[in-house]
Write a protein that holds these residues in place. Structure first.
Motif, PDB file in Angstrom:
ATOM      1  N   LEU A 192       0.830  -1.205   0.000  1.00 61.42           N
ATOM      2  CA  LEU A 192       0.000   0.000   0.000  1.00 61.42           C
ATOM      3  C   LEU A 192       0.864   1.256   0.000  1.00 61.42           C
ATOM      4  O   LEU A 192       0.613   2.191  -0.772  1.00 61.42           O
ATOM      5  CB  LEU A 192      -0.915  -0.014   1.229  1.00 61.42           C
ATOM      6  N   LEU A 193       1.898   1.269   0.822  1.00 64.05           N
ATOM      7  CA  LEU A 193       2.771   2.440   0.914  1.00 64.05           C
ATOM      8  C   LEU A 193       3.514   2.686  -0.395  1.00 64.05           C
ATOM      9  O   LEU A 193       3.593   3.828  -0.867  1.00 64.05           O
ATOM     10  CB  LEU A 193       3.770   2.245   2.059  1.00 64.05           C
ATOM     11  N   THR A 198       2.774   1.699  -3.524  1.00 65.59           N
ATOM     12  CA  THR A 198       1.912   2.111  -4.647  1.00 65.59           C
ATOM     13  C   THR A 198       1.437   3.550  -4.483  1.00 65.59           C
ATOM     14  O   THR A 198       1.311   4.284  -5.468  1.00 65.59           O
ATOM     15  CB  THR A 198       0.698   1.169  -4.784  1.00 65.59           C
ATOM     16  N   ARG A 199       1.204   3.956  -3.250  1.00 68.74           N
ATOM     17  CA  ARG A 199       0.817   5.351  -3.031  1.00 68.74           C
ATOM     18  C   ARG A 199       1.971   6.294  -3.331  1.00 68.74           C
ATOM     19  O   ARG A 199       1.783   7.345  -3.955  1.00 68.74           O
ATOM     20  CB  ARG A 199       0.329   5.544  -1.589  1.00 68.74           C
ATOM     21  N   GLY A 226      -2.170   5.264  -6.498  1.00 67.06           N
ATOM     22  CA  GLY A 226      -3.392   5.240  -5.713  1.00 67.06           C
ATOM     23  C   GLY A 226      -3.405   4.135  -4.671  1.00 67.06           C
ATOM     24  O   GLY A 226      -2.360   3.638  -4.252  1.00 67.06           O
ATOM     25  N   ASP A 227      -4.599   3.749  -4.295  1.00 63.97           N
ATOM     26  CA  ASP A 227      -4.803   2.745  -3.252  1.00 63.97           C
ATOM     27  C   ASP A 227      -4.876   1.357  -3.890  1.00 63.97           C
ATOM     28  O   ASP A 227      -5.805   1.046  -4.633  1.00 63.97           O
ATOM     29  CB  ASP A 227      -6.099   3.039  -2.496  1.00 63.97           C
TER      30      ASP A 227
END
Length: 197
Positions: free
Chosen positions: A22-23, A25-26, A31-32
């Protein structure tokens, strides 16, 4: 002794709970990750963004958090190693930061295996790679590797290690329940294909 076990469990959980997929890709502006593909925060779903480098980084970091957690405790208090490995996987599966909705634990578990009993990590990774490259099913690769893991742990290190590895394997199988159902129906997407929910 109880407080020591509790301490290493909390440490392992917190280490495992960092959602690197998640971190990353952000940070990459994608995005999420939970809003695409399977909604999973692991490397397989990150791969569905089309960014192979990011997926590889997620895989490595998810494995490292299990490995590092176990190795730190191994250096400080050897008796807490197995508890730490289980806790790290639980942290990845149920991260408090994401309302306890995490990944499936495959990479983190493999990293923990390397820290707990390094030949076990080698065996499981070899099985995963062999199945992944021949059949191209990420989930099936993980399931076969984790099915072998408790038996390998028993032969390599004895019943106590086998029990800890069995707990981790059971958790991974439980998180793969939808994948198992799709595999049985012949609907599971292959590596690089479109994801099911």
């Amino acid at each position: 002794m109880i407080l020591s076990y509790l301490g290493v469990a909390i440490f392992g959980y917190l280490m495992g709970s960092v959602p690197y997929g998640l971190l990353l890709t952000r940070l990459a502006g994608l995005g999420d990750i939970r809003s695409i593909g399977s909604g999973n925060i692991g490397a397989t779903n990150v791969l569905r963004t089309g960014n192979k480098k990011l997926a590889a980084a997620t895989l490595l970091l998810d494995a490292l958090k299990g490995f590092v957690a176990v190795m730190v405790v191994k250096l400080a208090w050897h008796h807490g190693v197995l508890v730490t490995g289980i806790a790290a996987v639980l942290g990845h599966l149920f991260p408090v930061w994401l309302r306890f909705k995490g990944g499936k634990g495959v990479a983190t578990g493999l990293g923990a295996f390397y820290g707990m009993i390094w030949p076990l990590g080698v065996i499981c990774c070899a099985i995963w790679l062999l199945v992944a490259f021949t059949l191209r099913y990420s989930s099936l690769s993980a399931l076969i590797a984790y099915a072998v893991a408790p038996v390998a742990a028993l032969l390599l290190d004895g019943p106590l290690a086998a029990e800890a590895v069995l707990i981790i394997s059971a958790l991974v199988f439980w998180k793969h329940k939808p994948n198992i159902q799709r595999l049985l129906r012949g609907e599971e997407p292959r590596i690089g294909g479109k994801a099911a929910a």
